[in-house]
Design an enzyme around this catalytic site. Structure first.
Site, short mmCIF file in Angstrom:
data_model
loop_
_atom_site.label_atom_id
_atom_site.label_comp_id
_atom_site.label_asym_id
_atom_site.label_seq_id
_atom_site.Cartn_x
_atom_site.Cartn_y
_atom_site.Cartn_z
CE1 TYR A 69 -5.55 23.49 47.12
CE2 TYR A 69 -7.73 23.61 48.13
CZ TYR A 69 -6.39 23.95 48.13
OH TYR A 69 -5.89 24.75 49.12
CE LYS A 98 -29.58 9.38 67.67
NZ LYS A 98 -30.28 8.11 67.60
C1 LIG Z 1 -31.31 7.96 66.89
C2 LIG Z 1 -32.35 7.01 67.35
C3 LIG Z 1 -33.69 7.19 67.03
C4 LIG Z 1 -34.17 8.26 66.04
O1 LIG Z 1 -34.00 7.81 64.72
P1 LIG Z 1 -34.51 8.71 63.49
O2 LIG Z 1 -34.23 7.87 62.30
O3 LIG Z 1 -33.72 9.97 63.52
O4 LIG Z 1 -35.96 8.96 63.70
C5 LIG Z 1 -34.61 6.35 67.61
N1 LIG Z 1 -34.23 5.35 68.44
C6 LIG Z 1 -32.94 5.12 68.74
C7 LIG Z 1 -32.58 4.00 69.63
C8 LIG Z 1 -31.95 5.93 68.20
O5 LIG Z 1 -30.67 5.69 68.49
#
Ligand SMILES: *Cc1c(COP(=O)(O)O)cnc(C)c1O
Length: 355
Positions: A254, A35
């Protein structure tokens, strides 16, 4: 010459991390979460590098359609579908859908096309984000099995709220809740994110969903990927674009936030919050200049940051500066910025060149 700010992704590190993950959970299939453009690593690069993964997980249909361009493996849409008009596209792209609420169940009940969907029912065991209430499990299970368009058996999943902390008892409670809820239901199950993959073998089940560890970072607050035998896949780097000699009492950047304690050389690096390098980083944050740490001084600006060159008399314009990655753990930078590696990865700006 173009701006030297670039992100490079190591295929061999990704492959190594998948292999390492399989050693840790030898009896589970691995769906790699890709994702958010593969946690900012680039979907195409990651999916092609990990062609031997068992599947991929995305947030939504749009991401699934992009992912489908690079793999024939199963793709699971973790948030499921938002509207019934997505069903036919999800089917054509051969995606598996998550059902986490009543609307999504009804969407399948009301569908009367010829398509058949591989479906995951998500149970909320304590995360309280997505998922049905455990006490409604039997009803959802039955109703999904009554849907003509649902392949049987439905698969089951849950997600952990505190697997980033190996000492938190909640993960064991969630595992218990999951198995108490499904009782002796015979089907495919998936529980574990990276944290649970590393610290809760009881949660490995049929499919694990390790995200951050595949990218080579630790899910735990006080550890780094290499401590788990993982290799960082992303290296963010830039180079020195200016060196100047400041006088004691001069103030840098800054808000004139840093005051030079003595006459000193200051380097300017082409990296800023407009690239995804957090403005919140304090003076003292390390940047690796020619392999040695140079401390950040003053505020990070949009395109540039300044470093103290007192320990780098040999530094010259064009020298490479590693911002995180190879030799400088992203976990360390994330802690200093009061955030998590996930956010740093996802915030890499489009203008950063991808190697
Ligand atoms: C993003 C996600 C994961 C992966 O989590 P990590 O901490 O990156 O291993 C697993 N399951 C779901 C439902 C997620 O949304």
């Amino acid at each position: 010459m173009s701006r030297p700010t670039q992100v490079s992704i190591s295929r061999s590190a990704l492959q190594h991390n998948l292999q390492r993950t399989r050693e840790i959970a030898p009896n589970s299939k691995v769906m790699v979460p890709v994702k958010c453009d593969a946690y900012g690593h680039g979907i195409k690069k990651v999916v092609s590098a990990l062609s031997n993964a068992d599947g991929f997980a995305v947030a939504c249909l749009d991401e699934a359609l992009v992912t489908r361009g690079f793999t024939d493996k199963p793709i699971i849409i973790l948030e499921g579908l938002y509207q019934s008009n997505e069903l036919s596209q999800a089917y054509e792209a051969n995606c598996e859908v998550v059902v986490h609420c009543l609307d999504q169940l009804e969407m399948l009940e009301q569908h009367n096309g010829p398509e058949q969907f591989n479906t995951w029912l998500k149970i909320n065991t304590g995360m309280c984000r997505l998922g049905i209430n455990p006490r409604d499990f039997e009803e959802y299970w039955q109703r999904l099995h009554d849907c003509a368009c649902v392949n049987k058996p439905v698969k089951l999943m849950t997600h952990f709220a505190n697997a980033d902390d190996p000492n938190n008892p909640m993960t064991s409670q969630q595992i218990q809740c999951f198995f108490d809820t499904i009782k002796d239901t015979q089907t495919i199950c998936s529980l574990a994110n990276s944290g649970a993959t590393l610290a809760w073998p009881d949660a490995h089940a049929d499919w694990i969903r390790p995200g951050i560890m595949i990218y080579g970072a630790s899910p735990f607050r006080n550890q780094t990927g290499p401590e788990h035998g993982l290799k960082p896949a992303m290296t963010l780097s830039s180079s020195l674009i200016s060196i100047h000699h400041a006088k004691a009492g001069d103030r840098v950047g800054y808000c004139s936030q840093y005051e030079c304690p003595e006459d000193m050389a200051i380097g300017v690096i082409a990296i800023g919050y407009g690239d995804g390098y957090p403005h919140s980083l304090p003076s003292g944050t390390p940047v690796l200049l020619n392999g040695h740490a140079a401390p950040l001084i003053g505020n990070v600006s949009m395109d540039m940051s300044a470093v103290d060159l007192r320990q780098h008399p040999e530094a010259k314009i064009g020298d490479t500066a590693i911002i995180w990655g190879e030799g400088l753990p992203v976990e360390k930078i994330a802690r200093l910025a009061n955030t998590i590696p996930y956010e740093l990865f996802c915030n890499i700006h489009k203008r950063v060149i991808r190697e």
